[in-house]
Enzyme design. Sequence first.
Site: not given
Length: 461
Positions: A106, A136, A209
């Site tokens: 993402h 992911d 992230s």
Amino acid sequence: MKRINRIVVFLSLAMGCLLLAGRVYAYNLPDFTDLVEDAAPAVVNISTVKNSSGNHPPIAGMDQENLPEIFRHFFGRRGTPQEQPQQSLGSGFIISDDGYILTNNHVVEGADKIIVRLSDRREMEAAVIGLDKRTDLALLKIDGSSLPVVELGDSASLKAGEWVLAIGSPFGFDHSVTAGIISAVNRSLPNENYVPFIQTDVAINPGNSGGPLFNLDGEVVGINSQIYTRSGGFMGLSFAIPIDVAMNVADQLKEKGRVARGWLGVVIQEVNRDLAESFGLRKPMGALVVQVASDGPAGKGGIQEGDIILEFEGQEIHRSGELPPLVGQVRPGDKAQVLVLRSGSRKMLNIEIEELPDQRGARRTQQEQPADRIGLKVAELTSEQKQRWNVEQGVVIVAIEAGSAARSGLREGDVITMVGSRQINSVDDYRKAIGLLKKDQSVPVRVVRQGEPAFVPLKIE
């Protein structure tokens, strides 16, 4: 007076002991300085540029701002949907000295340009080797040699209570360090069936992230990916992808650009206390099979609806969410031993695991066909999609072109379950329903988008 003096002396000694104990306890806390000094050079900042926002109009009636607390992917974003270009920030880490980098899907998905900034402030453009939405994860490559690399650990041996440390770029502040403990392992999250997440209380914020999670030996044991939040900010619940899972995905992406996962072909549900009692179990455990794909591995191998899967490849299934990651890790074509409870008796079955079906074949077929009168190409739902989005029937949009559907806010990946008053159970149902619509007619279309149902007003133009 002597008695008072003795009391004073006693209290002084007691306070001294408490202070000494506190100091000993403090001295036993981990010192992360060496770990950070050794590991930080292999952690990178990732920024992306999108030449167009790529934002889709929202579904009418679906208020995204008022959703209840959710699990959120977390990375920084610069700019607004109206600004061009759009930039996002995230983190990553180098896993080989020739420039392979792991991060979250993402963070880089849909990017037109990916810039990697190293710890020595050098910036390089990265190429995407492969993406995997289900876990992911993304594998990137920059040109380089003798680059600093992280050491990889064993996430399977992690236990709740261990100290862990994260390095990332929250809000763009490069190489920020936060620490905490592992709160739990093998966590299942909604719509994330193939990752047994590591839960921590390490502070994770936008920009973290894709960054690494280290153990005290300086080894990467996870990739920081999501948080659980009511406010949009950190609340003490962070989730990381185990490094064992990540490296399995990375190896497949590097080798063939895609990931092949095992598929059992069942729809399962949790076994609660009442169900456990009704099936003769002493306590709730296992995964209750509520549906079996007749042409899937489970159907061919003898698993029946009503069976409770107690073990898979020798590993006990305590909660239903533990089963999908175990199945996904099996190589297609291999056989797996599955212990089931059926009618009060335990039965061991040997199931030949197949590859998890996806929409590539259906997508190719649909792409070769022209879009319909409203600009859509649709395909039948797979059993995995039905389970993931909790739908029983409908068709999935695999491609969308300019036309009535796009102007109404429909997106690729939406599941259409109704057109007007007609239920959609197959592609044939969909085509008949669309064919009956008249020019300038406006009809409600019921869609399910990532598990959330809503109606979209569709006007035929």
